[in-house]
Design a protein around this motif. Structure first.
Motif, short mmCIF file in Angstrom:
data_model
loop_
_atom_site.label_atom_id
_atom_site.label_comp_id
_atom_site.label_asym_id
_atom_site.label_seq_id
_atom_site.Cartn_x
_atom_site.Cartn_y
_atom_site.Cartn_z
N UNK A 152 0.82 -1.20 0.00
CA UNK A 152 0.00 0.00 0.00
C UNK A 152 0.86 1.26 0.00
N UNK A 153 1.94 1.23 0.75
CA UNK A 153 2.84 2.38 0.79
C UNK A 153 3.43 2.64 -0.60
N UNK A 154 3.87 1.57 -1.27
CA UNK A 154 4.41 1.72 -2.62
C UNK A 154 3.37 2.22 -3.59
N UNK A 155 2.14 1.74 -3.44
CA UNK A 155 1.05 2.16 -4.33
C UNK A 155 0.72 3.64 -4.14
N UNK A 156 0.76 4.10 -2.90
CA UNK A 156 0.47 5.51 -2.62
C UNK A 156 1.58 6.41 -3.16
N UNK A 157 2.81 5.94 -3.08
CA UNK A 157 3.91 6.70 -3.66
C UNK A 157 3.79 6.74 -5.18
N UNK A 211 1.63 15.74 -0.79
CA UNK A 211 2.11 15.77 0.60
C UNK A 211 1.32 14.80 1.46
N UNK A 212 0.00 14.80 1.30
CA UNK A 212 -0.85 13.90 2.07
C UNK A 212 -0.52 12.44 1.76
N UNK A 213 -0.38 12.14 0.49
CA UNK A 213 -0.08 10.76 0.08
C UNK A 213 1.27 10.32 0.62
N UNK A 214 2.28 11.16 0.50
CA UNK A 214 3.62 10.80 0.96
C UNK A 214 3.68 10.69 2.49
N UNK A 215 2.91 11.51 3.19
CA UNK A 215 2.88 11.43 4.65
C UNK A 215 2.30 10.10 5.11
N UNK A 216 1.17 9.72 4.52
CA UNK A 216 0.54 8.44 4.87
C UNK A 216 1.44 7.27 4.49
N UNK A 217 2.06 7.34 3.31
CA UNK A 217 2.94 6.24 2.89
C UNK A 217 4.16 6.14 3.80
N UNK A 218 4.66 7.29 4.28
CA UNK A 218 5.78 7.26 5.21
C UNK A 218 5.42 6.57 6.51
N UNK A 219 4.21 6.81 7.00
CA UNK A 219 3.74 6.14 8.22
C UNK A 219 3.65 4.64 8.01
N UNK A 220 3.12 4.24 6.85
CA UNK A 220 2.99 2.82 6.54
C UNK A 220 4.34 2.14 6.38
N UNK A 221 5.31 2.86 5.80
CA UNK A 221 6.65 2.30 5.63
C UNK A 221 7.30 2.04 6.99
N UNK A 222 7.11 2.95 7.93
CA UNK A 222 7.66 2.75 9.27
C UNK A 222 7.04 1.54 9.94
N UNK A 223 5.73 1.39 9.79
CA UNK A 223 5.03 0.30 10.41
C UNK A 223 5.40 -1.05 9.80
N UNK A 224 5.76 -1.01 8.51
CA UNK A 224 6.11 -2.28 7.84
C UNK A 224 7.59 -2.61 8.00
#
Length: 226
Positions: A152-157, A211-224
């Motif tokens: 999901x993080x990759x898809x959002x990026x 910015x919104x998309x990258x912020x959310x993807x950054x959170x998901x990357x940390x969690x994964x």
């Protein structure tokens, strides 16, 4: 102040959302497929194959657009076949814009999904197979659910990247208002025409979304734990 009507904003905005939605969808499908294949298989030339799959991320967009023209142009291998057999050309229409955005966005999904698959403990897959699950069932019910954050993080990026696609889209789809003119192309046009207020509005919309998309993807990357 510059004057403009709502349609001059609505068309590039909605076209960008449409192109980005479909390109992200196709990039995700291709990215997951190749990521799983590359994460599991070991073969001669694997490093070279990985470099080829990642190449669209580092190539200048105009170079990528040229390759697409060589393949899908009227004299290209694929383009000539489509034109001769189906009287169809992908050039200068919505499909061309989606193709360009898909190719550019693909490596972002691929790399993120590949990291997620490689990070996964192989024991999960082995246990599922031992319990009688087929490889396909194991992939759908075990591997994908455990890797969803990275995918999901990759898809959002990829979505954010697709919104900013310019060079390859311009070369294969053109800059046709209400047909292939995305936000990035509309910004270019408005700056060239001196429509500062219109340019600022489109830049603001694109920037906030990314910015919104990258912020959310950054959170998901940390969690994964990528």
């Amino acid at each position: 102040m510059d004057t403009f009507d709502w349609n001059s904003i609505r068309y590039p905005l909605f076209l960008t959302l449409k192109v980005t939605f479909f390109s992200t969808f196709f990039a995700a499908l291709l990215g997951i497929f190749f990521a799983y294949w590359m994460a599991k298989l070991r073969f001669f030339g694997r490093t070279f194959a990985d470099a080829i799959l990642t190449l669209p991320m580092v190539l200048p967009p105009t170079v990528l657009g040229y390759y697409l023209l060589v393949l899908f142009g009227k004299k290209g291998v694929i383009g000539h076949f489509l034109l001769e057999q189906f009287q169809y050309s992908i050039l200068f229409n919505l499909h061309g814009a989606i193709l360009a955005s898909t190719i550019v966005s693909f490596p972002l999904v691929y790399r993120s999904a590949k990291a997620a698959f490689e990070d996964l403990d192989p024991e999960y897959e082995e246990i599922a197979l031992t319990l009688g699950k087929s490889k396909w069932e194991t992939f759908l019910t075990v591997i994908l659910p455990l890797s969803w954050r990275g995918i999901l993080a990759g898809s959002m990026m990829a979505y954010a990247r697709g919104m900013g696609e310019f060079g390859a889209t311009l070369m294969i789809a053109g800059n046709i208002p209400e047909k292939t003119q995305t936000i990035a192309l509309a910004i270019y046009d408005s700056v060239q025409s001196g429509k500062d207020e219109f340019s600022l509005l489109l830049v603001f919309v694109a920037s906030i979304t990314c910015v919104l998309v990258l912020t959310v993807s950054g959170i998901l990357l940390k969690k994964s734990h990528w």
